[in-house]
Design an enzyme around this catalytic site. Structure first.
Site, PDB file in Angstrom:
ATOM      1  N   TYR A   1    -139.845  38.643  56.018  1.00 38.78           N
ATOM      2  CA  TYR A   1    -141.344  38.763  56.863  1.00 38.78           C
ATOM      3  C   TYR A   1    -142.002  39.478  56.466  1.00 38.78           C
ATOM      4  O   TYR A   1    -142.038  40.472  55.590  1.00 38.78           O
ATOM      5  CB  TYR A   1    -140.611  39.325  58.403  1.00 38.78           C
ATOM      6  CG  TYR A   1    -140.832  40.550  58.551  1.00 38.78           C
ATOM      7  CD1 TYR A   1    -142.396  41.288  58.908  1.00 38.78           C
ATOM      8  CD2 TYR A   1    -140.018  41.794  58.389  1.00 38.78           C
ATOM      9  CE1 TYR A   1    -142.287  42.804  59.265  1.00 38.78           C
ATOM     10  CE2 TYR A   1    -140.209  42.999  58.480  1.00 38.78           C
ATOM     11  CZ  TYR A   1    -141.348  43.357  59.017  1.00 38.78           C
ATOM     12  OH  TYR A   1    -141.443  44.840  58.928  1.00 38.78           O
TER      13      TYR A   1
ATOM     14  N   PHE B   1    -137.415  48.166  65.123  1.00 42.09           N
ATOM     15  CA  PHE B   1    -136.440  47.104  64.687  1.00 42.09           C
ATOM     16  C   PHE B   1    -135.828  47.290  63.040  1.00 42.09           C
ATOM     17  O   PHE B   1    -134.593  47.315  62.765  1.00 42.09           O
ATOM     18  CB  PHE B   1    -136.908  45.633  65.017  1.00 42.09           C
ATOM     19  CG  PHE B   1    -136.093  44.482  64.348  1.00 42.09           C
ATOM     20  CD1 PHE B   1    -135.262  44.025  65.052  1.00 42.09           C
ATOM     21  CD2 PHE B   1    -136.380  44.051  63.040  1.00 42.09           C
ATOM     22  CE1 PHE B   1    -134.276  43.048  64.756  1.00 42.09           C
ATOM     23  CE2 PHE B   1    -135.782  43.055  62.701  1.00 42.09           C
ATOM     24  CZ  PHE B   1    -134.553  42.645  63.448  1.00 42.09           C
ATOM     25  N   ASP B   2    -136.962  47.482  62.290  1.00 43.79           N
ATOM     26  CA  ASP B   2    -136.776  47.455  60.952  1.00 43.79           C
ATOM     27  C   ASP B   2    -135.769  48.805  60.681  1.00 43.79           C
ATOM     28  O   ASP B   2    -135.048  48.705  59.942  1.00 43.79           O
ATOM     29  CB  ASP B   2    -138.264  47.916  60.164  1.00 43.79           C
ATOM     30  CG  ASP B   2    -138.920  46.819  60.397  1.00 43.79           C
ATOM     31  OD1 ASP B   2    -139.509  46.294  61.516  1.00 43.79           O
ATOM     32  OD2 ASP B   2    -139.603  46.438  59.471  1.00 43.79           O
ATOM     33  N   THR B   3    -136.221  49.976  61.196  1.00 49.25           N
ATOM     34  CA  THR B   3    -135.380  51.006  61.110  1.00 49.25           C
ATOM     35  C   THR B   3    -134.108  50.901  61.240  1.00 49.25           C
ATOM     36  O   THR B   3    -133.044  51.042  60.801  1.00 49.25           O
ATOM     37  CB  THR B   3    -136.081  52.306  61.713  1.00 49.25           C
ATOM     38  OG1 THR B   3    -137.273  52.544  61.162  1.00 49.25           O
ATOM     39  CG2 THR B   3    -135.233  53.636  61.427  1.00 49.25           C
TER      40      THR B   3
END
Length: 404
Positions: A108, A200-202
């Site tokens: 992404y 979300f990424d973390t």
């Protein structure tokens, strides 16, 4: 994953070919930036990516003309698809798009294309080869080139420092909008990720790290978007809540990390020994043997002139400094100068504990056997040093070099 099993490139994102890479672009009210972004990305992939690809525009319940622009692009450009969500949330969009994709590598990027697209192939190449499980662009890694204001730079570095302190994160940049993951890894991790927004990424990266997965970092060229509409204060507060929630889950054992490590083949090599401890213990033992030999040599050299206690102090202090430096680099694989002074200070605290133990052993020997021989003295110190070495390893692992 072997490159020999991947379909060859067709030169475009041809729908007839099975996509090897699926690049998701999460958007919310991006009617002005979406078309230039997708066209530029599509052109770059068509010209430089050697396998079939797909670009998925994940619309987070936009209220402007973004859905219409996305639909027009999907008609105009082969390999561009649209996913429409009824609720907002970047994490929600990524989770939905990645879960529905059949591509072996999922990526992404943000719609502003702040990251130089020349980093895209280095980002996904380790995943295509099977070398790594996740791959992230990093604005904080050595070799990256970043143009952004001091405020955002300070916030980014502070956030990643909080992650290293609170969650023992080892990756350098959690929030760079440029990431990729193998689909088989995503299938295992995504059901465990609770956040639907910017955290979300973390959360995904922390889970991957705790599961023993390999995270590849790519230094990127990054030019910050001055028109970014991200609410920094609200995002920071949400991230702090996410850190607290994830920290509680890790502390209470709510997350099935052992099962994940087993599923990914990252279970401990020796039953009952935590992952990574065995090689650390072997390296630490080798350094400990060298330190003990050096300690005994220094002690024997200094003992006649300085006396037992002074010789013990100087020999311990000298070998403790060298021991901490060697273990930092070799046992716990920490490179660079960041935290080096703190590690040495903590190492000196361990030295103080070791010196107190050795001094107490010598004092006890003098009380129990005032006329003891030098051999008895060295034997007592050797035993005390063995206990000190074990204590040093435990404290180095859980305190000094905890994040390693």
């Amino acid at each position: 994953m072997s490159t020999e099993t991947l379909p060859r490139a067709t030169g475009t994102g041809d729908r007839a070919s099975a996509a090897v890479l699926d690049v998701v672009i999460p958007v919310y009210n991006e009617e002005a930036d979406l078309a230039p972004c997708v066209r530029r990305l599509h052109r770059h992939l068509s010209e430089s990516f050697p396998y079939p690809f797909r670009i998925t525009v994940a619309d987070n319940a936009s209220t402007d003309a973004t859905p219409a622009v996305a639909t027009a692009l999907s008609i105009e450009l082969p390999g561009v698809e649209v996913l429409r969500l009824a609720e907002k949330g970047r994490g929600r969009a990524l989770k939905r798009a990645w879960s529905a994709s059949d591509a072996p590598v999922l990526a992404y990027m943000d719609v502003d294309l702040s990251t130089d697209l020349n980093a895209l192939l280095p980002l996904v190449a380790p995943l295509l080869s099977g070398h790594s499980d996740l791959s992230i662009g990093s604005r904080l890694a050595r070799g990256s080139r970043v143009v952004r204001g001091p405020k955002r730079e300070f916030i980014s570095r502070s956030y990643n420092r909080v992650l290293r302190t609170a969650l023992s994160a080892r990756f350098s940049d959690a929030q760079c909008g440029f990431k990729a993951i193998r689909r088989d890894v995503a299938e295992q991790l995504l059901p465990l990720v609770e956040d639907t927004g910017w955290f979300f990424d973390t959360e995904l990266l922390v889970l991957a790290q705790r599961a023993g997965l390999r995270i590849h970092e790519v230094p990127v060229d990054w030019i910050d978007d001055p028109d970014s509409r991200v609410d920094i204060v609200a995002t920071a507060l949400a991230d702090l809540r996410g850190i607290a929630r994830l920290g509680r889950a890790l502390f209470t054992g709510k997350l099935p990390l052992a099962a994940l490590r087993s599923r990914f083949g990252r279970a401990p090599l020796v039953e009952g020994v935590p992952a990574g401890m065995l090689p650390q213990l072997l390296r630490f033992g080798g350094i400990g043997i060298l330190s003990t030999i050096a300690f005994l040599g220094l002690y024997a050299l200094l003992r006649p002139a300085a006396g037992a206690q002074a010789a013990n102090f100087v020999a311990l202090l000298t070998t403790a400094i060298a021991n901490t430096a060697l273990n930092r680099r070799l046992t716990f694989a920490i490179r660079g100068t960041e935290g080096a002074v703190r590690h040495q200070v903590q190492g000196l605290i361990l030295f103080a504990l070791g010196w107190a133990l050795n001094a107490a052993a010598l004092a006890s020997l003098n009380v129990a056997a005032p006329s003891h021989t030098h051999l008895a003295e060295l034997s007592v110190l050797l035993l005390a040093n063995a206990v000190t070495t074990l204590l040093r390893f435990v404290l180095m692992r859980v305190w000094v070099f905890r994040r390693a």
